[in-house]
Scaffold this active site. Structure first.
Site, mmCIF file in Angstrom:
data_model
loop_
_atom_site.group_PDB
_atom_site.id
_atom_site.type_symbol
_atom_site.label_atom_id
_atom_site.label_comp_id
_atom_site.label_asym_id
_atom_site.label_seq_id
_atom_site.Cartn_x
_atom_site.Cartn_y
_atom_site.Cartn_z
ATOM 1 N N ARG A 225 0.852 -1.185 0.000
ATOM 2 C CA ARG A 225 0.000 0.000 0.000
ATOM 3 C C ARG A 225 0.891 1.240 0.000
ATOM 4 O O ARG A 225 1.962 1.264 0.625
ATOM 5 C CB ARG A 225 -0.903 0.032 1.237
ATOM 6 C CG ARG A 225 -2.134 -0.852 1.126
ATOM 7 C CD ARG A 225 -3.116 -0.370 0.049
ATOM 8 N NE ARG A 225 -4.303 -1.204 -0.070
ATOM 9 C CZ ARG A 225 -4.441 -2.204 -0.942
ATOM 10 N NH1 ARG A 225 -3.457 -2.520 -1.765
ATOM 11 N NH2 ARG A 225 -5.572 -2.880 -1.005
ATOM 12 N N HIS A 273 -1.603 0.431 -9.902
ATOM 13 C CA HIS A 273 -2.205 -0.525 -8.962
ATOM 14 C C HIS A 273 -2.720 -1.776 -9.690
ATOM 15 O O HIS A 273 -3.915 -2.102 -9.615
ATOM 16 C CB HIS A 273 -3.333 0.157 -8.173
ATOM 17 C CG HIS A 273 -3.649 -0.546 -6.883
ATOM 18 N ND1 HIS A 273 -3.973 0.117 -5.727
ATOM 19 C CD2 HIS A 273 -3.687 -1.866 -6.562
ATOM 20 C CE1 HIS A 273 -4.206 -0.756 -4.772
ATOM 21 N NE2 HIS A 273 -4.032 -1.979 -5.248
HETATM 22 P P1 NAP Z 1 -1.851 -10.728 4.879
HETATM 23 O O1 NAP Z 1 -1.987 -12.176 4.615
HETATM 24 O O2 NAP Z 1 -2.833 -10.061 5.748
HETATM 25 O O3 NAP Z 1 -0.367 -10.517 5.485
HETATM 26 C C1 NAP Z 1 0.049 -9.320 6.027
HETATM 27 C C2 NAP Z 1 1.477 -9.477 6.540
HETATM 28 O O4 NAP Z 1 1.918 -8.214 7.011
HETATM 29 C C3 NAP Z 1 1.578 -10.455 7.710
HETATM 30 O O5 NAP Z 1 2.746 -11.213 7.618
HETATM 31 C C4 NAP Z 1 1.649 -9.537 8.934
HETATM 32 O O6 NAP Z 1 2.367 -10.064 10.038
HETATM 33 C C5 NAP Z 1 2.415 -8.372 8.336
HETATM 34 N N1 NAP Z 1 2.162 -7.151 9.115
HETATM 35 C C6 NAP Z 1 1.011 -6.455 9.270
HETATM 36 N N2 NAP Z 1 1.183 -5.406 10.071
HETATM 37 C C7 NAP Z 1 2.487 -5.425 10.444
HETATM 38 C C8 NAP Z 1 3.277 -4.608 11.263
HETATM 39 N N3 NAP Z 1 2.769 -3.531 11.888
HETATM 40 N N4 NAP Z 1 4.580 -4.919 11.444
HETATM 41 C C9 NAP Z 1 5.090 -6.006 10.837
HETATM 42 N N5 NAP Z 1 4.394 -6.838 10.024
HETATM 43 C C10 NAP Z 1 3.103 -6.545 9.842
HETATM 44 O O7 NAP Z 1 -1.827 -9.904 3.540
HETATM 45 P P2 NAP Z 1 -1.490 -10.413 2.046
HETATM 46 O O8 NAP Z 1 -2.651 -11.140 1.495
HETATM 47 O O9 NAP Z 1 -0.167 -11.082 2.042
HETATM 48 O O10 NAP Z 1 -1.409 -9.009 1.277
HETATM 49 C C11 NAP Z 1 -0.541 -7.999 1.715
HETATM 50 C C12 NAP Z 1 -0.975 -6.657 1.172
HETATM 51 O O11 NAP Z 1 -0.666 -6.583 -0.215
HETATM 52 C C13 NAP Z 1 -2.482 -6.396 1.225
HETATM 53 O O12 NAP Z 1 -2.882 -5.946 2.499
HETATM 54 C C14 NAP Z 1 -2.657 -5.349 0.166
HETATM 55 O O13 NAP Z 1 -2.532 -4.078 0.765
HETATM 56 C C15 NAP Z 1 -1.496 -5.593 -0.793
HETATM 57 N N6 NAP Z 1 -1.939 -6.066 -2.118
HETATM 58 C C16 NAP Z 1 -1.656 -5.290 -3.191
HETATM 59 C C17 NAP Z 1 -2.031 -5.723 -4.449
HETATM 60 C C18 NAP Z 1 -1.694 -4.923 -5.666
HETATM 61 O O14 NAP Z 1 -2.206 -5.204 -6.734
HETATM 62 N N7 NAP Z 1 -0.821 -3.947 -5.552
HETATM 63 C C19 NAP Z 1 -2.709 -6.940 -4.598
HETATM 64 C C20 NAP Z 1 -2.971 -7.699 -3.474
HETATM 65 C C21 NAP Z 1 -2.579 -7.255 -2.230
HETATM 66 P P3 NAP Z 1 1.859 -11.371 10.811
HETATM 67 O O15 NAP Z 1 2.055 -12.503 9.843
HETATM 68 O O16 NAP Z 1 2.758 -11.469 11.971
HETATM 69 O O17 NAP Z 1 0.425 -11.126 11.126
HETATM 70 C C1 GLV Z 2 -5.352 -5.053 -4.129
HETATM 71 O O1 GLV Z 2 -4.759 -4.051 -3.929
HETATM 72 C C2 GLV Z 2 -5.795 -5.929 -3.092
HETATM 73 O O2 GLV Z 2 -5.704 -5.516 -1.924
HETATM 74 O O3 GLV Z 2 -6.259 -7.032 -3.407
#
Ligand code: NAP
Ligand code: GLV
Length: 309
Positions: A225, A273
């Site tokens: 993000r 994005h």
């Molecule tokens: P997720 O499964 O919720 O994983 C989030 C990770 O971030 C976890 O490992 C969590 O730690 C860590 N985290 C959260 N807050 C933290 C903090 N304060 N300090 C340290 N670590 C922290 O999310 P995901 O599915 O992998 O996706 C990650 C992000 O990618 C999404 O939230 C979204 O914003 C972004 N995204 C972007 C796109 C795009 O097209 N650009 C597409 C999809 C997703 P823990 O494991 O210890 O809980």
């Molecule tokens: C895209 O940014 C997602 O959060 O899936």
């Protein structure tokens, strides 16, 4: 069962058709301000819904967020806070996310940034490429996407480390957790990849002093993000030559304002994005399974609104 859909920027027709195939016995409606308020949904599948939507829906058992990031939904005023939110947990996004980040790693690692500039000068000058096993990729966020991305780079022979909130043990990957270990993590990266959610705690995490903890010549890839990265600090770190370049998919304000200096930089690649799109079939597969579990009274992982992800 009644199921409501609203997806800002998503292809309504494709979603509605696939939803009617997935739940042939359900009544599926696209939300609009004209929807009869007597019609109440059991479940809602939403991406960036308008504030008015919740004012007319009072019987929701759960909200399915049509993406991995829930920052926009959690911020929405009027959201019924007692209704659980279920986000996409990978749902087929990981190969897309990996490809996006790999592109950035190769672009700078194989010196395409230099060759783009040299081509403008008709300059034929090879640069030494760095082998994967000499480069350390640091992944911020080891969740559904970060973990898979980290493991894919490991399989390609890169040195990989990851940082998360809680401690993790992942074979072949050096893991760090907590703010107290962030500095050590940053100081060992050649490529820093952000896959953290947008939360209060991650807001401006990558500020000027954290960017200064990166090694000279580090490349930054932000696909998590935009709120996590201070764009002015990045601009400054690039100007000073401390950072080599950046691949950026997400921004504080989207679209990135046209007068922002990052647009004009040849050492920055900007994308709108698109790193990992939501895939209809894979998303509906997860949601259908989750919905069935909810109907059977089984546990389904949901968003912790206090933590913000
Ligand atoms: P997720 O499964 O919720 O994983 C989030 C990770 O971030 C976890 O490992 C969590 O730690 C860590 N985290 C959260 N807050 C933290 C903090 N304060 N300090 C340290 N670590 C922290 O999310 P995901 O599915 O992998 O996706 C990650 C992000 O990618 C999404 O939230 C979204 O914003 C972004 N995204 C972007 C796109 C795009 O097209 N650009 C597409 C999809 C997703 P823990 O494991 O210890 O809980
Ligand atoms: C895209 O940014 C997602 O959060 O899936």
């Amino acid at each position: 069962m009644n199921i409501l859909f609203y997806g800002q920027g998503l292809a309504n027709d494709g979603w509605l058709e696939a939803m009617r195939t997935t739940w042939p016995d359900s009544d599926i409606q696209l939300w609009s301000a004209q929807l009869d308020t007597r019609w109440q949904a059991d479940y809602a599948l939403l991406w960036h819904p308008p504030v008015e939507l919740f004012a007319s829906q009072h019987q929701l058992k759960a909200i399915f967020n049509l993406g991995a990031g829930v920052d926009a939904l959690l911020r929405l005023p009027g959201r019924p806070t007692e209704v659980p939110i279920i986000k996409l947990r990978n749902a087929g996004m990981d190969p897309w996310m990996f490809d996006y980040i790999h592109y950035g790693v190769l672009h700078f690692g194989r010196n395409f940034d230099h060759y783009r500039r040299q081509q403008q000068q008709k300059l034929w000058q090879p640069h030494a490429s760095q082998a994967p096993n000499t480069r350390c990729i640091g992944v911020l966020g080891l969740g559904a996407l970060g973990q898979t991305v980290a493991q894919r780079f490991r399989q390609l022979g890169y040195r990989v480390q990851g940082w998360s909130r809680g401690p993790k043990s992942i074979e072949g990957i050096d893991t760090y957790s907590g703010l107290e270990h962030l500095g050590a993590f940053l100081g060992r990266c050649d490529v820093l990849v952000n896959l953290l959610p947008g939360t209060e705690e991650t807001c401006n995490l990558l500020n000027a002093s954290r960017l200064a903890q990166l090694r000279q010549g580090t490349v930054l890839i932000n696909a998590g993000r935009g709120t996590t990265l201070d764009p002015d600090a990045l601009n400054h770190a690039l100007d000073s030559g401390h950072l080599r370049g950046a691949l950026l998919d997400v921004f504080h304000a989207e679209p990135l304002p046209s007068d922002h200096p990052l647009w004009a930089r040849s050492d920055v690649i900007i994308t709108p994005h698109i790193a990992a799109p939501t895939l209809i079939d894979e998303a509906l597969q997860q949601i259908a399974t989750d919905m069935q579990s909810l109907e059977q009274g089984l546990f389904v992982p949901h968003v912790d609104s206090a933590q913000g992800y």
